[in-house]
Motif scaffolding. Structure first.
Motif, mmCIF file in Angstrom:
data_model
loop_
_atom_site.group_PDB
_atom_site.id
_atom_site.type_symbol
_atom_site.label_atom_id
_atom_site.label_comp_id
_atom_site.label_asym_id
_atom_site.label_seq_id
_atom_site.Cartn_x
_atom_site.Cartn_y
_atom_site.Cartn_z
ATOM 1 N N GLU A 654 28.551 28.241 87.118
ATOM 2 C CA GLU A 654 28.496 26.818 87.439
ATOM 3 C C GLU A 654 29.002 26.559 88.860
ATOM 4 O OE1 GLU A 654 28.130 22.831 87.609
ATOM 5 O OE2 GLU A 654 27.224 24.229 86.197
ATOM 6 N N VAL A 655 28.156 25.908 89.656
ATOM 7 C CA VAL A 655 28.525 25.439 90.987
ATOM 8 C C VAL A 655 27.999 24.014 91.123
ATOM 9 C CG1 VAL A 655 28.461 25.860 93.469
ATOM 10 C CG2 VAL A 655 28.180 27.773 91.898
ATOM 11 N N HIS A 656 28.893 23.074 91.398
ATOM 12 C CA HIS A 656 28.461 21.682 91.523
ATOM 13 C C HIS A 656 29.183 20.997 92.674
ATOM 14 C CE1 HIS A 656 31.859 21.588 88.608
ATOM 15 N NE2 HIS A 656 32.275 20.617 89.423
ATOM 16 N N ALA A 657 28.554 19.965 93.186
ATOM 17 C CA ALA A 657 29.091 19.195 94.302
ATOM 18 C C ALA A 657 29.946 18.051 93.778
ATOM 19 C CB ALA A 657 27.946 18.659 95.158
ATOM 20 N N ASP A 658 30.507 17.302 94.699
ATOM 21 C CA ASP A 658 31.144 16.025 94.403
ATOM 22 C C ASP A 658 30.573 15.031 95.406
ATOM 23 O OD1 ASP A 658 32.665 13.838 93.831
ATOM 24 O OD2 ASP A 658 34.612 14.757 94.219
ATOM 25 N N LYS A 659 29.831 14.040 94.911
ATOM 26 C CA LYS A 659 29.151 13.102 95.794
ATOM 27 C C LYS A 659 29.926 11.794 95.979
ATOM 28 C CE LYS A 659 25.770 15.905 96.527
ATOM 29 N NZ LYS A 659 24.377 15.634 96.195
ATOM 30 N N ARG A 660 31.238 11.840 95.777
ATOM 31 C CA ARG A 660 32.060 10.666 96.067
ATOM 32 C C ARG A 660 31.803 10.230 97.509
ATOM 33 N NH1 ARG A 660 37.189 9.178 93.701
ATOM 34 N NH2 ARG A 660 36.946 11.068 92.441
#
Length: 862
Positions: A654-660
């Motif tokens: 699992e690799v995910h971004a944070d689009k805050r």
């Protein structure tokens, strides 16, 4: 009146006490606020970990190298080393890489693209392009893709610079040929251009006395006049940079004009010892006229094979797959796969189909005695692998990486969907390395061997594991949350399915049954069970036996030659978790700004947000920003508990971004943080087991469970191969999914597939009857009762170990499918294993392979 008088007559002592209480309250509130800000808002340790783009340094004017080879007629030599030569064709921006070892040449584009009988107009322009760019306009609507040939090369808007070891090609893309006719000229440039060529500049600009600048006339300057000025400017050495500098002067004078849509993109080519590395530098991308770059399809036709050639494309689809040239399947959708699967922050809520993951950022092209290994060195998490066969839009078979450099999201405004594009490009240099295979063998086994040897040289894989009996992998489920009631009040409590003592009994029983070298993935042992609280601290479940019980389990396992790997989820946080602050620590969507919350796939709606009655199945995504903190906490907690091994449930898959919006962390930066988390948790000597086995976990993992042993049956693909296995076998030990949770009746075929792919046996166990989990979030584990599976597990292990103990620690050197039901896997120690899935014996050369069985020959099996 009396009360008011009492208040007015408070004693000095009372007033002092009240003042002290107020001061303490203010200080406490201030301290709490400061703690909150320091812990969440001002936390910035991650910034020291992510890898920023390289500094973009202007190159030197392009100077061709002396070409004594004369290897590529019509091209100019740009750079050369001991094994490779880099050529460029300046009028078309085509590049050729000449392999001095083999005499082979790889071109960036087909040499006869103009003669393609299928490609027309835009498709033919794509064939001639080094990249294809998609963009969004100022309203976040996607425009028609631009090819580098149609929008830059055909307009003569390409420049070249010499850089160390290679060449930089700068493309200025625009709808029409960009005329170097600025709105403003300095006196220095006016004096030069006004006496150059046809001297049209002198008739087209007037001096502005106030600013001292020459301003183009608003009337009387025709298109023909501008074309003449453009020709004079280019003759005088007036460049695009000079044009932009002049336009900036106009802007500074407060007379900004609407810019036309255009982009500048640079490609950097640098020779390596075995090929070339191509980079799209972040600093070389510029956007004008409100356009926003979305994706760049990089070198879509490098090494492409024609419709008359034989060959195939090697893809990391699950375990691996081949797409054969000209297979006649152009009517099926082309292959297009996210590396490391979808970013959950950007994925659709609705799942279309179950698919295996592309776990390695690489592909290969094999044809005409040539092997090309393409590996993504930077930007892998932003990349898709795209591949197709001849016959759809052109006559070529090709594969390439496509990089997503910005995404958009949808925002609901008055019941209407509005596209919102991310403000900034991801600050990432996208790099792809193309290695050319020299020698007689250039097939997919040679590609796998070349990649494996490179990883070993770079320290990303170890040279070998021990010989002897293969591991037996088991998931042992400890505690799981169940719903209970007290005086009519519903609550969750831990249901102990397997205590630490029970786990020790399982290990001993299997050992007595002949199952050696056990590797136990101990699940649900801390922080509330399987769906556990965050790993900011570790609390061993007392219902399972507490710290002492866990220590005793580890001692017993070690005495039996087994090893326990306590399991932890770091990035996926259950919705019922305590000690987690979603508003600050969870990843968010870009447009709406709310926290990403997902779940299992609902079998009816196919949405990824299902809980099917159990809220613990819903989960949030830990923001990559806080991953260094959680990884350090897990490592520290494990150290205090004396744990020299751990199983990481989600880090390798699992690799995910944070689009805050106030602090976007793109997926490639998240990958940097995942790698750092691995390093932190592993420390100097901790042994790690991971699930899934994405390639970035290779340097840290000793064992991979749930490894890819199959491919997704996309119709455009032709054959499944053990590509992943050929790269890691002998360096990392692995197994597939748990056999007792599979839904197939053909157990013998499953075991033969394990032997064929060099994979160990994997089971999931509970001491108590699995039926007791019927009303828990793990009710899909319907067949885990150890007493029901002990004998079958021992038999399966004996069968698979009977073959694979001969090749443990050896590298998988080749794989060949001899027929639809017969295959041969060869290893570096000389062992060959034949697999026969047919109901009748099969002949393989001089060997007869029994029906539905394997045959081991060579090596120590002689």
């Amino acid at each position: 009146m009396q009360n008011q008088e009492e208040v007015r007559t408070l004693s000095p002592r009372a007033k002092k006490i009240i003042a002290i209480i107020l001061a303490v309250a203010i200080l406490a509130g201030g301290a709490q606020l400061w703690w909150f800000l320091a812990r969440y808002r001002f936390y910035s340790a991650y910034k020291d970990i992510v890898i920023p783009p390289d500094e973009y340094v202007e190159g030197q004017a392009f100077v061709p190298a002396e070409d004594t080879l004369k290897a590529v007629p019509g091209f100019t030599l740009a750079a050369i080393n001991d094994s490779m030569a880099l050529y460029v064709k300046q009028d078309t921006a085509e590049v050729a890489v000449y392999d001095r070892r083999s005499g082979k040449t790889v071109y960036s584009n087909p040499s006869d693209a103009s003669k393609d009988p299928i490609a027309r107009t835009a498709n033919q322009e794509n064939l001639k392009s080094q990249f294809i760019l998609s963009y969004m306009d100022s309203n976040a609507k996607e425009g028609t893709a631009w090819s580098s040939y149609a929008k830059a090369v055909a307009n003569g808007q390409v420049e070249y610079e010499s850089i160390p070891g290679g060449v930089r090609v700068i493309y200025n893309l625009s709808n029409e040929r960009l005329l170097l006719v600025p709105d403003v000229l300095t006196k220095e440039w006016y004096d030069i251009l006004s006496v150059t060529g046809r001297k049209m500049t002198a008739r087209s600009y007037d001096l502005d006395e106030e600013s001292g600048l020459y301003i183009i006339k608003t009337q009387g300057v025709t298109l023909r006049n501008k074309q003449m000025i453009d020709q004079d400017a280019r003759t005088a050495g007036f460049s695009l940079e000079d044009y932009e500098e002049m336009q900036a002067l106009r802007i500074s004078e407060g007379e900004e004009k609407a810019e036309s849509l255009s982009f500048t993109v640079a490609l950097e080519w640098r020779l390596t010892e075995d090929g070339v590395e191509v980079c799209v530098p972040y600093g070389g991308i510029h956007e004008f006229g409100g356009g926003k770059v979305r994706t760049i399809q990089l070198l879509p036709f490098l090494g492409a094979g024609g419709s008359q050639e034989s060959g195939y494309i090697v893809l990391p689809e699950g375990s691996g797959a081949l797409m054969r040239f000209n297979n006649g399947k152009s009517s099926f959708p082309q292959y297009n796969k996210n590396v490391y699967d979808l970013d959950l922050v950007d994925s659709d809520f609705t799942a279309i189909q179950y698919a295996e993951t592309a776990r390695m950022a690489m592909f290969g092209i094999v044809h005409d005695g040539l092997g090309i290994l393409a590996t993504c060195e930077r930007g892998a998490s932003l990349a898709n692998i795209v591949a197709d066969v001849a016959g759809r839009n052109n006559s070529y078979n090709f594969a390439y990486f496509s990089f997503t450099l910005r995404r958009s999201d949808t925002l609901m405004i008055t019941n209407e969907e509005v596209n919102v594009a991310e403000k900034d490009l991801y600050p990432v240099d996208c790099k792809v390395r193309y290695a050319l295979l020299a020698g007689e063998n250039t097939g997919y086994d040679a590609l796998a061997a070349a990649y494996r040897q490179r990883l070993i040289r770079e320290g990303a894989l170890t040279a070998a594991v021990d010989e002897g009996d293969i591991p037996f992998y088991s998931d042992i489920i400890g505690g799981v949350k169940e719903t209970a009631h007290f005086m009519g009040i519903q609550y969750l409590r831990v249901l102990p399915m397997t205590t630490f003592k029970n786990a020790g009994d399982i290990i001993q029983a299997l050992d007595e049954a002949g199952v050696k070298n056990q590797r136990i993935n101990l699940q649900g042992w801390m922080n509330g069970g399987y769906y556990h609280n965050p790993v900011s601290k570790l609390s061993v479940l007392s219902k399972l036996g507490g710290k002492s019980g866990l220590s005793e389990l580890n001692r017993k396992a070690e005495a039996l030659g087994a090893k326990v790997y306590p399991d932890a989820a770091v990035q996926l946080v259950t919705d019922i978790a305590k000690g987690f602050k979603p508003s600050q620590e969870a990843s968010r969507y870009y447009a709406e700004g709310y926290v990403v919350k997902l779940g299992v796939i609902n079998p009816v709606t196919l949405r990824r947000t299902g809980v099917v009655g159990y809220n613990e199945r819903a989960y949030m995504l830990l923001s990559p920003k806080f991953l260094p903190r959680y990884a350090a906490s897990l490592a520290s907690g494990a150290e205090k508990l004396g744990l020299n091994s751990l199983s990481l449930r989600d880090l390798a898959s699992e690799v995910h971004a944070d689009k805050r919006r106030t602090n976007v962390i793109n997926r490639e930066y998240a990958l940097d943080l995942v790698k750092d988390a691995f390093s932190t948790i592993k420390g100097s000597s901790r042994e790690l087991m991971v699930s899934g086995g994405n390639d970035y976990s290779f340097p840290y993992a000793s064992h991979v469970i749930n490894a890819p042993l199959n491919r997704t049956p996309y119709p455009i693909l032709d054959e499944e191969i053990p590509l992943w296995e050929m790269i890691v076998h002998g360096s990392i030990e692995y197994c597939g999914k748990a056999l007792n949770l599979s839904q197939t009746d053909d157990r013998r075929a499953q075991l033969l597939h394990l032997v064929e792919y060099g994979a160990s046996v994997h089971y999931t166990f509970t001491w108590k009857d699995a039926a007791e989990m019927k009303y828990t979030g793990l009710n899909e584990n319907f067949a885990t009762t150890f007493s029901s599976w002990k004998d079958a597990a021992a038999e399966d292990y004996a069968y698979v170990n009977g073959a694979l103990k001969h090749v443990r620690g050896a590298q998988m050197s080749s794989f060949e499918r001899l027929s639809d039901t017969l295959s041969r896997t060869c290893y570096s120690n000389g062992t060959e294993i034949y697999i026969n899935y047919a109901d009748e014996p099969a002949q393989a050369g001089t060997y007869s392979v029994p029906a539905r069985d394997y045959l081991v020959v060579g090596g120590d099996a002689k």
